[in-house]
Design an enzyme around this catalytic site. Structure first.
Site, PDB file in Angstrom:
ATOM      1  N   GLU A 159       8.831  33.001 -29.203  1.00 22.24           N
ATOM      2  CA  GLU A 159       8.430  32.521 -27.871  1.00 22.24           C
ATOM      3  C   GLU A 159       9.516  31.752 -27.137  1.00 22.24           C
ATOM      4  OE1 GLU A 159       4.535  30.712 -27.815  1.00 22.24           O
ATOM      5  OE2 GLU A 159       3.582  32.577 -28.427  1.00 22.24           O
ATOM      6  N   GLU A 361       1.312  37.714 -32.969  1.00 18.58           N
ATOM      7  CA  GLU A 361       0.302  36.656 -32.895  1.00 18.58           C
ATOM      8  C   GLU A 361      -0.819  37.093 -31.962  1.00 18.58           C
ATOM      9  OE1 GLU A 361       1.482  32.533 -32.125  1.00 18.58           O
ATOM     10  OE2 GLU A 361       3.352  32.913 -33.201  1.00 18.58           O
TER      11      GLU A 361
END
Ligand code: BG6
Length: 461
Positions: A159, A361
């Site tokens: 991220e 995720e």
């Protein structure tokens, strides 16, 4: 359903959120160990004690039928100060984790860096300093050297877009007037670090697969007013395509660059950077998906709602304003729930880049409780995951190539800033934010449900 025969049904964790042992066997402090904690949330000294219990945990994952385990390596276990002398004990630990996975027939998927920059590097300027990219590359090189014979799936940076857009939530924001400009300079150095690591991985590791792991989602315009469409396009350029265009094509997305330029926060690029960025090629795109985001044109009157987490960064003055989507429900922690948005996200990314996708995720943060029979009935999680898996399968039917699905998280862990009260795991860990307790592992209802999904190769609906 036409999932690949070798579909990687898995689950994910990250080092600092699950391992504990934060100062053991030579580990140095990371930014997570030195940050100011949100009041009432557990620190990361014990987390879920996975460092000491990885054997038991991976055996449970095997019982669940996992084909893959995505975990991250703590940079500060390998290089306690981020650079300098290597710590053999740290390398030995991960070598054992990898061997344990392989023993159980579980494919290890390794994130090189997941939010835990070495504190010593932060003291020296963090990602704003180009030398941090050099240190990252040396660290990655050590991992490829020592583990490349057994690890074939690598994720560069978790991220990166959230670290840039929500710097305050994940500890990369620096105080001061120049905070935004600094964030995009840090971001540029992360692009360089990633590109060099991808090229190095291909040179060093046979049959390597390496890719980025940003948080990507469809951006919805509030209405079909052209101004709202423009706002949505601006936000998706800055949130999604800036990262993926650079990773795949080695170029800044023009719309995103223009926003940075107009705000006077574009990074300094050296002439030699372009070649490095162009030379690197990912083998797949990994992405984390939790929800979509809806925006409207700037200056509208609707009320904005932003939480203090990865859901922030949805408003940029003069370009777009994040709003609540009235068509979507929310989790107990206020995150919107949008399974169909998962399908649209996968379609958009695949159509744009034509690289296989790996979901690293997706999951539901909830307050699970042990009932009087000692069981955890996490129906909400089962419903959330089930709806998302069905939409992923629909995306595959639509023509999207998906390599695997690794929801968050394999076992309960400490959330980025909301403590262990916000649980994500298939396996319950007996502790609270206040007390470490006995850390006993208890498979939740979702554990058995996911095992059956994996056994039947998906969900038939
Ligand atoms: C992702 C991160 O942003 O979301 C994870 O990669 C994180 O580290 C997950 O735990 C869920 O977010 P949170 O804030 O609920 O822990």
């Amino acid at each position: 359903m036409s999932l690949r025969n070798d579909f990687l049904w898995g689950a994910s964790t990250s080092a600092y959120q699950v391992e504990g042992a934060s100062a053991e066997d030579g580990k140095g402090p990371s930014v997570q160990d030195v940050k100011t904690l949100v009041q009432g949330t557990a620190d990361f000294t014990v987390s879920s004690d996975h460092y000491h219990r990885f054997d038991e945990d991976i055996a449970l994952m095997a019982k669940m039928g996992l084909k893959a385990y995505r975990f991250s390596i703590a940079w500060t276990r390998i290089y306690p100060k981020g650079d300098g002398p290597v710590n053999e004990k740290g390398l030995r630990h991960y070598s054992q984790v990898i061997d344990t996975c392989l023993l159980h027939g579980i494919t290890p998927i390794v994130t090189i860096y997941h939010f835990d920059l070495p504190a010593a590097l932060l003291d020296a300027g963090g990602w704003k300093n180009r030398a941090t990219a050099d240190a990252y590359v040396r660290y990655a090189q050590t991992l490829f050297q020592r583990f490349g014979d057994r690890v074939k799936y690598w994720l560069t940076i978790n991220e990166q877009n959230m670290m840039t857009l929500c710097g305050n939530a994940v500890g990369t924001l620096e105080e001061g007037e120049d905070a935004c400009r600094t964030l995009y300079q840090q971001n540029h150095h992360m692009f360089l670090a990633q590109a060099r690591a991808m090229s190095l991985c291909h040179a060093m590791v046979q049959d390597a697969h390496i890719g980025p792991a940003p948080n990507i989602c469809s951006i919805y315009p509030r209405t079909c007013a052209p101004e709202d469409i423009l706002a949505a396009q601006d936000f998706e350029a800055l949130r999604n395509w800036l990262y993926l265009d650079m990773t795949v094509h080695g170029e800044y997305n023009p719309i995103a660059w223009n926003i940075l330029r107009k705000k006077g926060i574009e990074p300094v690029i050296l002439p030699e950077d372009r070649e490095v960025l162009k030379a690197a090629k990912p083998d797949f795109i990994a992405l984390n998906y939790y929800n979509t985001i809806t925006v409207q044109a700037p200056g509208s009157n609707a009320k904005q709602e932003n939480a203090a987490d990865q859901q922030t960064g949805t408003t940029e003055t003069g370009f777009y304003e994040g709003i609540r989507n009235p068509y979507l429900g929310r989790t107990r922690f206020g995150w919107e729930i949008d399974p169909v948005g998962f399908r649209t996200t996968l379609r958009e990314v695949y159509e744009r880049y034509r690289l296989p996708l790996l979901i690293t995720e997706n999951g539901l943060g909830d307050e699970d409780a042990v009932d009087e029979n000692g069981e955890i009935d996490d129906e909400n999680r089962i419903a959330y995951l089930s709806d998302h898996i069905v939409q992923m399968q629909r995306a595959v039917e639509d023509g999207v190539d998906v390599l695997g699905y690794c929801p968050w998280s394999a076992l309960d862990l400490v959330s980025t800033h909301e403590g262990i009260r916000k649980r994500y795991g298939f396996i319950y860990v007996n502790r609270t934010d206040e007390e470490v307790l006995d850390l006993r592992r208890i498979p939740k209802k979702s554990f058995y449900w996911y095992r059956d999904v994996i056994r039947s190769g998906g969900i038939r609906k």
